[in-house]
Design a protein around this motif. Structure first.
Motif, PDB file in Angstrom:
ATOM      1  N   ILE A 139      58.489  69.870 -32.920  1.00  0.00           N
ATOM      2  CA  ILE A 139      59.506  70.916 -33.089  1.00  0.00           C
ATOM      3  C   ILE A 139      58.802  72.261 -33.228  1.00  0.00           C
ATOM      4  N   THR A 140      59.145  73.187 -32.369  1.00  0.00           N
ATOM      5  CA  THR A 140      58.635  74.558 -32.421  1.00  0.00           C
ATOM      6  C   THR A 140      59.830  75.492 -32.281  1.00  0.00           C
ATOM      7  N   ASN A 141      60.114  76.196 -33.379  1.00  0.00           N
ATOM      8  CA  ASN A 141      61.345  76.996 -33.445  1.00  0.00           C
ATOM      9  C   ASN A 141      62.539  76.077 -33.189  1.00  0.00           C
ATOM     10  N   ASN A 142      63.252  76.267 -32.088  1.00  0.00           N
ATOM     11  CA  ASN A 142      64.380  75.392 -31.766  1.00  0.00           C
ATOM     12  C   ASN A 142      64.078  74.459 -30.603  1.00  0.00           C
ATOM     13  N   ASP A 143      62.853  74.483 -30.119  1.00  0.00           N
ATOM     14  CA  ASP A 143      62.476  73.670 -28.969  1.00  0.00           C
ATOM     15  C   ASP A 143      61.978  72.306 -29.421  1.00  0.00           C
ATOM     16  N   LEU A 144      62.345  71.307 -28.625  1.00  0.00           N
ATOM     17  CA  LEU A 144      61.951  69.925 -28.917  1.00  0.00           C
ATOM     18  C   LEU A 144      61.135  69.367 -27.765  1.00  0.00           C
TER      19      LEU A 144
END
Length: 750
Positions: A139-144
């Protein structure tokens, strides 16, 4: 004392190797801490259930004893097996969210997340292949980024938080747990892994962590134990399992009771019809045969029959009596030969017979006075005849009456006797009909009673099994057991350290004390030099005094000091022994024939060559002659060397020669043959035991005389004879105080 010394000897390698043991012990403790650090933590929770006992429990009371219709006492083992069954575990898992396991991946170890997870996962799987697959989540910010492998093929999917990720028609949605993140200030971004269990695999995993046992065979209490790396999961599942067990018990009981009520209602209708038919048939039979009460009617008939028989017997007796009376009257012999005797009980007849007897007696009296033809006799005879006539008429009348009565009684008796001929058949038929009626009636009553009991059980939502101890969240893990692991590793470290010390000592096979010399050689021991680095001069002074007292050395002696190997302390022994003898007032000459080791120290005046020594050198208190880096005189002329030594004896009290090691050079053997005393140096914890025999071989092969051992570097816990003495010779003043004792022990052994 000998055993005490032997114990000290056996403990000496351990004491000397104590630093090694301590190092291994510290390493083992470090390993224990690493094992504890990297071993997954397991928590345990315990719940207890009290099973109902139908003999002594709550259900034995009058109010509840029939609530559980058609149930029997279950064994404790079967209830324990039921608690750990596939069915109840499945029901319990419906209450707790165990199907998804989330781990946060860290640099050192992974952390299992349960209620403290910053993400929530929803899934909708069509393919069963995605179950029990480990997913890697980034998970990076809102990215999966979701990674997983199926059949060794790696699949990567990209997505966003709170938006479903499509995997070949299957969907996975990662939700952000905002409330928990704000409450605990959690970091969302990072690496995660999650696994979605299938129903069967989850049940089998839970069964491996579950243990249900009875506390005692005689006590109906079950102990439910569940283990898991997350403490809150243990309590949640245990409580869910116990509640599912109680609920399943109530549902099973209610279901069985409802089914029982339905079954009883059907049977009650069937048996009600059969009961009505049996009742009608019994009623019809009684009416057709005029049966009210067969037993009572039979008893009454028997009594009447008995009475009739008695009356018939009495009538027959009366008939016989009146016939006798008739014969008696007809005979005419009234009271002359025999007296009247009849059983006829008529009172009038009795009075007439009495009167007849009276007139007969009167006649007898008159015959005394009168004759038969007289008027008095005729009057009496007339009266007698009148009475006889009356009696005969009475007999005829009574006879007819008795015969009529007898015939009537016989007729009634015959009629009454015929009514008992069909009693067995009637009674049998009546009993069959009555039995059928009573059977149907009892079945109907039983089912009616059981219907009431089953109806009560179906409407009562209670369980006689009780949770007497719910599961609580454990704060302390049960594994790894820090104390046990630390103790075991520390203990093994000590054992390994001690074993290593003794194994090393055994493998090295070094000379450790005086006993090793005595056991492996027949040569005597001249003296012992202890390992006292700060006071080495005193040790050699003691050695010198010992040699002088035992007359081992005498003035004008040539003393050769040698050893099997280099660095065993022969050169130091020569130097210090010479200094000790000089301090005792003796003139000493030291000769260095060792072309391998370093030169003797400059405490004495040195001449550069053995052949260049002059008379003025002999007047010194001491002299060191060296042949370093030159051919020795011995190699040129053996006789000249012997004469030169004789010359030196005239100037010096003692001549001490340092030689090369015997295992390397033959020169020491030549000098030892010229010497008055040979001192063979053996260094403790350096010289191998196998080299001890080298001295014996030299003595035997070359005929060396007066050869003695010098035990160098002996343990400081021994005395000047080489025996371990301990603290017996220490000053008592120095032993006072615990701290002083510890210091003395450390200095003494280490």
């Amino acid at each position: 004392m000998a055993s005490y010394q032997n114990i000290k000897k056996q403990l000496l390698p351990l004491i000397k190797g104590l630093p090694v043991v301590i190092i291994i012990f510290i390493v083992s403790i470090f390993i224990a801490k690493k094992i504890i650090q990297y071993t997954p933590t397991m928590y345990l929770s315990v719940a207890k259930i009290k099973l109902d006992n139908q003999k002594f429990g709550v259900s034995n009371s009058l109010l509840y004893k029939d609530f559980d219709g058609f149930t029997s006492d279950e064994k404790i083992e079967s209830e324990a097996e039921l608690l750990g069954s596939h069915l109840l575990i499945k029901k319990a898992l419906e209450r707790v969210p165990f199907d998804i396991v989330i781990n946060r991946i860290g640099k050192i170890k992974n952390t299992s997340l349960y209620k403290n997870s910053p993400i929530n996962i929803e899934y909708n799987f069509i393919d069963a292949d995605l179950y029990d697959v480990l997913f890697q989540l980034s998970i990076t910010n809102n990215d999966l980024v979701i990674k997983y492998s199926i059949n060794e093929v790696e699949v990567i999917k990209y997505g966003k938080l709170n938006i479903a990720v499509n995997i070949n028609g299957n969907q996975i949605t990662i939700h952000k747990n905002d409330s928990l993140i704000k409450l605990n200030n959690l970091e969302l971004d990072g690496q995660y892994s999650f696994l979605i269990y299938s129903e069967e695999s989850l049940i089998y995993k839970v069964k491996e962590q579950l243990d249900v046992k009875s506390i005692d065979k005689e006590t109906s209490i079950l102990r439910v134990v569940f283990k898991d790396p997350i403490s809150s999961k243990t309590a949640d599942f245990n409580n869910a399992l116990c509640e599912s067990y109680i609920e399943d018990y109530i549902n099973t009981k209610t279901y069985a009771a409802n089914k029982t009520v339905e079954f009883i209602d059907i049977k009650l209708k069937e048996i009600g019809i059969d009961l009505a038919n049996a009742e009608h048939e019994l009623e019809t039979y009684k009416m057709r045969n005029d049966v009210i009460n067969t037993r009572q009617e039979t008893e009454t008939g028997l009594r009447q029959l008995s009475n009739l028989k008695i009356q018939l017997v009495n009538t027959e007796m009366n008939e016989n009596a009146i016939l006798e009376l008739e014969d008696y009257i007809n005979s005419g012999n009234y009271f002359e030969e025999t007296a009247i005797n009849f059983g006829f009980g008529d009172l009038l007849m009795t009075e007439l017979v009495k009167k007849l007897k009276i007139w007969n007696d009167e006649k007898q009296d008159l015959l005394i006075k009168y004759k038969n033809g007289s008027d008095q006799i005729i009057a009496v005879n007339y009266k007698i005849e009148e009475i006889k006539r009356y009696i005969k008429e009475a007999i005829k009348s009574n006879k007819r009456e008795i015969i009529t009565k007898r015939e009537k009684l016989e007729s009634e008796l015959k009629i009454l006797s015929t009514q008992f001929e069909d009693i067995p058949t009637r009674e049998k038929d009546l009993q069959i009909l009555d039995r059928e009626f009573r059977l149907q009636e009892s079945a109907y009553n039983f089912l009616s009673q059981k219907r009431i009991e089953a109806f009560i059980a179906s409407t009562s939502k209670i369980s006689f099994h009780r949770i007497i101890q719910p599961a609580y969240v454990s704060k302390l893990p049960v594994s790894p057991n820090k104390t046990l692991i630390t103790f075991v590793c520390g203990f093994l470290g000590l054992i390994i350290g001690v074993f290593f010390v003794y194994l090393r000592d055994f493998a090295r096979a070094k000379v450790m004390d005086k006993n090793d010399l005595e056991q492996n050689s027949k040569l005597p021991i001249a003296g012992v030099v202890r390992n006292v680095k700060l006071n080495i001069e005193a040790e050699y002074l003691t050695l010198s005094k010992s040699l002088l007292l035992k007359n081992t050395i005498q003035p004008k002696h040539v003393i050769v000091v040698t050893s099997s190997l280099a660095q065993e302390g022969k050169t130091i022994s020569v130097e210090n022994l010479g200094s000790a003898l000089m301090s005792l007032g003796h003139k000493v000459c030291l000769i260095d024939f060792d072309n391998i080791n370093y030169e003797l120290s400059a405490i004495f005046h040195k001449a550069k060559d053995f052949t260049l020594a002059t008379s003025k050198d002999y007047n010194q208190n001491g002299l060191v002659l060296t042949t370093k880096n030159k051919r020795t005189l011995l190699e040129e002329d053996y006789d000249l060397c012997e004469s030169k030594l004789d010359e030196l004896k005239t100037y010096y009290d003692y001549i001490i020669i340092d030689t090369s090691p015997t295992a390397i050079s033959i020169t020491p053997v030549q000098l030892m043959k010229l010497a008055d005393l040979n001192l063979y140096v053996i260094k403790v914890n350096f010289t191998t035991i196998s080299y001890i025999s080298n001295a014996d071989l030299l003595v035997e092969e070359y005929g060396l005389k007066n050869t003695h051992f010098i035990l160098n570097n002996a343990h400081k816990a021994s005395n000047y004879n080489g025996n371990l003495i301990g603290s017996g010779f220490e000053s008592k003043a120095r032993n006072k105080g615990f701290i002083n004792k510890i210091k003395r022990y450390i200095n003494y052994y280490l």
